[in-house]
Design an enzyme around this catalytic site. Structure first.
Site, PDB file in Angstrom:
ATOM      1  N   GLU A 203     -76.764 -29.349   1.792  1.00 21.52           N
ATOM      2  CA  GLU A 203     -77.966 -28.693   2.153  1.00 21.52           C
ATOM      3  C   GLU A 203     -78.918 -29.253   1.434  1.00 21.52           C
ATOM      4  O   GLU A 203     -78.908 -29.668   0.200  1.00 21.52           O
ATOM      5  CB  GLU A 203     -77.811 -27.184   1.836  1.00 21.52           C
ATOM      6  CG  GLU A 203     -76.432 -26.665   2.251  1.00 21.52           C
ATOM      7  CD  GLU A 203     -77.152 -25.824   3.781  1.00 21.52           C
ATOM      8  OE1 GLU A 203     -78.013 -25.541   4.198  1.00 21.52           O
ATOM      9  OE2 GLU A 203     -75.995 -25.715   4.621  1.00 21.52           O
ATOM     10  N   LYS A 218     -63.968 -19.784  -0.890  1.00 23.67           N
ATOM     11  CA  LYS A 218     -62.879 -19.992  -0.089  1.00 23.67           C
ATOM     12  C   LYS A 218     -61.484 -19.525  -0.486  1.00 23.67           C
ATOM     13  O   LYS A 218     -60.564 -19.030  -0.082  1.00 23.67           O
ATOM     14  CB  LYS A 218     -62.805 -21.586   0.372  1.00 23.67           C
ATOM     15  CG  LYS A 218     -63.989 -21.669   1.194  1.00 23.67           C
ATOM     16  CD  LYS A 218     -64.434 -23.278   1.220  1.00 23.67           C
ATOM     17  CE  LYS A 218     -65.165 -23.643   2.111  1.00 23.67           C
ATOM     18  NZ  LYS A 218     -65.739 -25.226   1.976  1.00 23.67           N
TER      19      LYS A 218
HETATM   20  N1  LIG Z   1     -71.893 -27.145   8.555  1.00 24.96           N
HETATM   21  C1  LIG Z   1     -70.545 -27.253   8.219  1.00 24.96           C
HETATM   22  O1  LIG Z   1     -70.066 -28.760   8.045  1.00 24.96           O
HETATM   23  C2  LIG Z   1     -69.725 -26.401   8.061  1.00 24.96           C
HETATM   24  C3  LIG Z   1     -68.476 -26.309   7.921  1.00 24.96           C
HETATM   25  C4  LIG Z   1     -67.801 -25.228   7.729  1.00 24.96           C
HETATM   26  C5  LIG Z   1     -68.382 -24.000   7.880  1.00 24.96           C
HETATM   27  N2  LIG Z   1     -69.684 -23.916   8.108  1.00 24.96           N
HETATM   28  C6  LIG Z   1     -70.312 -22.485   8.114  1.00 24.96           C
HETATM   29  O2  LIG Z   1     -70.780 -22.464   9.698  1.00 24.96           O
HETATM   30  C7  LIG Z   1     -72.245 -21.524   9.447  1.00 24.96           C
HETATM   31  C8  LIG Z   1     -73.112 -22.353  10.123  1.00 24.96           C
HETATM   32  O3  LIG Z   1     -73.305 -23.419   9.431  1.00 24.96           O
HETATM   33  P1  LIG Z   1     -74.276 -24.532  10.270  1.00 24.96           P
HETATM   34  O4  LIG Z   1     -74.365 -25.843   9.154  1.00 24.96           O
HETATM   35  O5  LIG Z   1     -74.091 -24.829  11.484  1.00 24.96           O
HETATM   36  O6  LIG Z   1     -75.805 -24.045   9.814  1.00 24.96           O
HETATM   37  P2  LIG Z   1     -77.069 -24.609  10.451  1.00 24.96           P
HETATM   38  O7  LIG Z   1     -77.000 -25.989  10.974  1.00 24.96           O
HETATM   39  O8  LIG Z   1     -78.152 -24.136   9.359  1.00 24.96           O
HETATM   40  O9  LIG Z   1     -77.496 -23.718  11.585  1.00 24.96           O
HETATM   41  C9  LIG Z   1     -77.767 -22.359  11.564  1.00 24.96           C
HETATM   42  C10 LIG Z   1     -78.104 -21.792  12.854  1.00 24.96           C
HETATM   43  O10 LIG Z   1     -78.372 -20.387  12.785  1.00 24.96           O
HETATM   44  C11 LIG Z   1     -79.665 -19.930  13.451  1.00 24.96           C
HETATM   45  N3  LIG Z   1     -80.210 -19.034  12.723  1.00 24.96           N
HETATM   46  C12 LIG Z   1     -80.619 -18.912  11.514  1.00 24.96           C
HETATM   47  N4  LIG Z   1     -81.089 -17.659  10.993  1.00 24.96           N
HETATM   48  C13 LIG Z   1     -81.333 -16.915  12.129  1.00 24.96           C
HETATM   49  C14 LIG Z   1     -81.415 -15.638  12.493  1.00 24.96           C
HETATM   50  N5  LIG Z   1     -81.922 -14.948  11.393  1.00 24.96           N
HETATM   51  N6  LIG Z   1     -81.267 -15.087  13.759  1.00 24.96           N
HETATM   52  C15 LIG Z   1     -80.557 -15.915  14.670  1.00 24.96           C
HETATM   53  N7  LIG Z   1     -80.167 -17.424  14.363  1.00 24.96           N
HETATM   54  C16 LIG Z   1     -80.580 -17.694  13.202  1.00 24.96           C
HETATM   55  C17 LIG Z   1     -80.450 -21.385  13.307  1.00 24.96           C
HETATM   56  O11 LIG Z   1     -81.479 -21.264  14.462  1.00 24.96           O
HETATM   57  P3  LIG Z   1     -82.505 -22.306  14.672  1.00 24.96           P
HETATM   58  O12 LIG Z   1     -81.947 -23.389  15.409  1.00 24.96           O
HETATM   59  O13 LIG Z   1     -83.674 -21.752  15.335  1.00 24.96           O
HETATM   60  O14 LIG Z   1     -83.095 -22.701  13.150  1.00 24.96           O
HETATM   61  C18 LIG Z   1     -79.511 -22.354  13.612  1.00 24.96           C
HETATM   62  O15 LIG Z   1     -79.300 -22.614  15.037  1.00 24.96           O
HETATM   63  C19 LIG Z   1     -72.254 -21.251   8.095  1.00 24.96           C
HETATM   64  O16 LIG Z   1     -71.595 -20.024   7.702  1.00 24.96           O
HETATM   65  C20 LIG Z   1     -71.602 -22.240   7.537  1.00 24.96           C
HETATM   66  O17 LIG Z   1     -71.257 -21.978   5.846  1.00 24.96           O
HETATM   67  C21 LIG Z   1     -70.473 -24.810   8.332  1.00 24.96           C
END
Ligand SMILES: NC(=O)c1ccc[n+]([C@@H]2O[C@H](COP(=O)([O-])OP(=O)(O)OC[C@H]3O[C@@H](n4cnc5c(N)ncnc54)[C@H](OP(=O)(O)O)[C@@H]3O)[C@@H](O)[C@H]2O)c1
Length: 438
Positions: A203, A218
């Site tokens: 991030e 985890k």
């Molecule tokens: N990335 C990884 O490799 C990974 C691996 C394992 C687990 N995870 C978990 O998966 C989850 C998502 O991660 P990510 O990397 O996909 O996050 P991300 O890329 O930051 O995406 C977050 C999404 O949530 C939406 N969002 C944020 N705040 C919101 C709100 N208040 N109401 C509605 N929608 C909202 C955002 O909307 P906008 O598109 O409009 O900004 C975006 O579409 C997290 O819990 C993370 O810990 C991620």
């Protein structure tokens, strides 16, 4: 042998309708996977799977929603409205954070809906409440993707091995940190973090990963299943990888050791210890060769010896694979048991076990400094097994690194010795000390 229903068998079946909360890295990959594996998912679930709603923070922003996504996929910005839609069977929470997801997951479970999430933070912090609500309302909470992304570790420890016997778990649970430690072979710490950000693994604010807290979340979820109770994070030793440098990696090369951020659980007659710490592992250790953003978990138990599971620990598609597997399980109505029998009160410190330690101090290049370091260590009974200081010319008065390998001591004992060191000997950078696990 199980026979999957054919497309015509499925045409009369009622669809399983989901609301996808979040269309970021993971949410987009889930949408893509539901498109590309549509028939296979329906066959395995025994019914078609449809995305009825998608919720994002900013629905007005231009974004790509796969055009052939099964279901209506109405895009909106109101999660509560989507969750409360009576047509919805499940929410798939892929937003992240703790407060809003707590409210959404709780609401969905109270309405008897299934919840699938990849959010370890909300479960590690609010798990007792959320699993309690699920029990109370007979709803199910699926969270395979929240630990080690593509690696089906929760399935294995819930269903693949006999209950109770695992007495040692050693895990590389944060792909971002593992990637950064790999890059440290050539780059400084800050450059390695930037490389992880450029690769889409870290991030903008990487604190949760590099502080060890993400690994601790985890570990708490794994411990909940293995021990049958919740683990208060504030009682764990949680150390991250901040401040590590190529000097530390080089020490590993010289001694056939690999530097990893390790989450560990140990059970023996004295109790249960849990914690997250950077550790040197011998190169012969099963986790020493885990590279890049891979995660791996080593389970050890009397009945089956040692078992290693390894795979991609981060990234949209690897995580989406586990999310979609959970959606299929939920659509099939496979229940998921989450044992809860209170809180683990007595947690011992994994740092109590005496092992050799590596120590790096940045100290002024002045006569007498080494004697002061040796004196502080000796005062706490810490023996020096090896010591080296790189020969650098023209550094008199400047900061130089000294590297020490101690004889076996507990981390607590070593910390007491470090506390004795004069302020000017550890003023510029904090001492780095790393356990050398056998
Ligand atoms: N990335 C990884 O490799 C990974 C691996 C394992 C687990 N995870 C978990 O998966 C989850 C998502 O991660 P990510 O990397 O996909 O996050 P991300 O890329 O930051 O995406 C977050 C999404 O949530 C939406 N969002 C944020 N705040 C919101 C709100 N208040 N109401 C509605 N929608 C909202 C955002 O909307 P906008 O598109 O409009 O900004 C975006 O579409 C997290 O819990 C993370 O810990 C991620």
């Amino acid at each position: 042998m199980q026979r999957y229903p054919s497309r015509s068998d499925l045409s009369d079946m009622e669809s399983y309708r989901i609301a996808l909360l979040g269309l970021g890295t993971v949410g987009r990959a889930v949408a893509e996977l539901l498109c590309t594996t549509r028939d296979e998912c329906a066959a395995r679930a025994g019914r078609p799977i449809e995305v009825s709603r998608i919720v994002v923070r900013d629905p007005s922003r231009d974004r790509e929603v796969p055009p052939d996504l099964p279901g209506e996929a109405i895009l909106g910005g109101d999660a509560i409205e989507a969750i409360s839609d009576p047509e919805i069977d499940a929410i798939v929470e892929l937003v992240g954070g703790t407060e809003a997801p707590l409210e959404w997951i709780r609401l969905a479970l109270e309405q008897g809906k299934d919840v699938i999430t990849a959010n370890k933070a909300v479960l590690a912090v609010h798990g007792d409440e959320l699993f309690g609500v699920a029990d109370h309302h007979g709803s199910s909470l699926y969270y395979e993707a929240s630990v080690a992304a593509a690696v089906p570790i929760l399935q294995v420890i819930q269903q693949g091995i006999p209950a109770g016997p695992v007495d040692r778990l050693t895990g590389i649970l944060n792909g971002t940190c593992n990637f950064i430690l790999g890059r440290l072979e050539e780059l400084s710490f800050d450059e390695s973090v930037k490389a992880a950000q450029a690769a889409g693994l870290a991030e903008a604010d990487p604190t949760l990963d590099i502080s060890g807290m993400d690994s601790a979340h985890k570990l708490a979820l794994l411990a909940r299943i293995l021990l049958g109770c919740s683990v208060p994070l504030e009682n764990l030793r949680i150390e991250g990888i901040e401040g590590l440098s190529p000097h530390d990696i080089e020490f590993g090369w010289e001694h056939d050791l690999s530097l990893k951020l390790i989450a560990m659980l140990r059970r023996n007659s004295h109790g249960t210890s849990l914690g997250v710490m950077p550790c040197f592992l011998p190169n012969s250790h099963p986790l020493a060769s885990v590279r890049d953003e891979d995660n791996a978990v080593l389970l050890e138990a009397e009945p089956f010896g040692a078992l290693v599971l390894q795979g991609k620990g981060a990234g949209g598609m690897p995580t989406a694979g586990s999310v979609v597997a959970d959606i299929i399980r939920a659509a099939r109505g496979e229940s998921i048991a989450t044992p809860r029998s209170g809180v683990l009160e007595q947690i011992t410190d994994p740092g109590d076990l005496p092992v050799r330690h590596y120590l790096r101090l940045e100290v002024p290049d002045r006569p007498g400094v080494l004697a002061r370091v040796a004196g502080a260590l000796a005062a706490e009974g810490v023996g020096i097994a090896a010591l080296d200081q790189p020969e650098i010319l023209d550094t008199v008065g400047e900061q130089v690194p000294i590297r020490i390998m101690t004889h076996p001591v507990s981390t607590t004992q070593l910390d007491a010795a470090l506390a004795l060191l004069d302020e000017d000997l550890r003023s510029i950078t904090r001492p780095i000390r790393i356990r050398i696990e056998e």
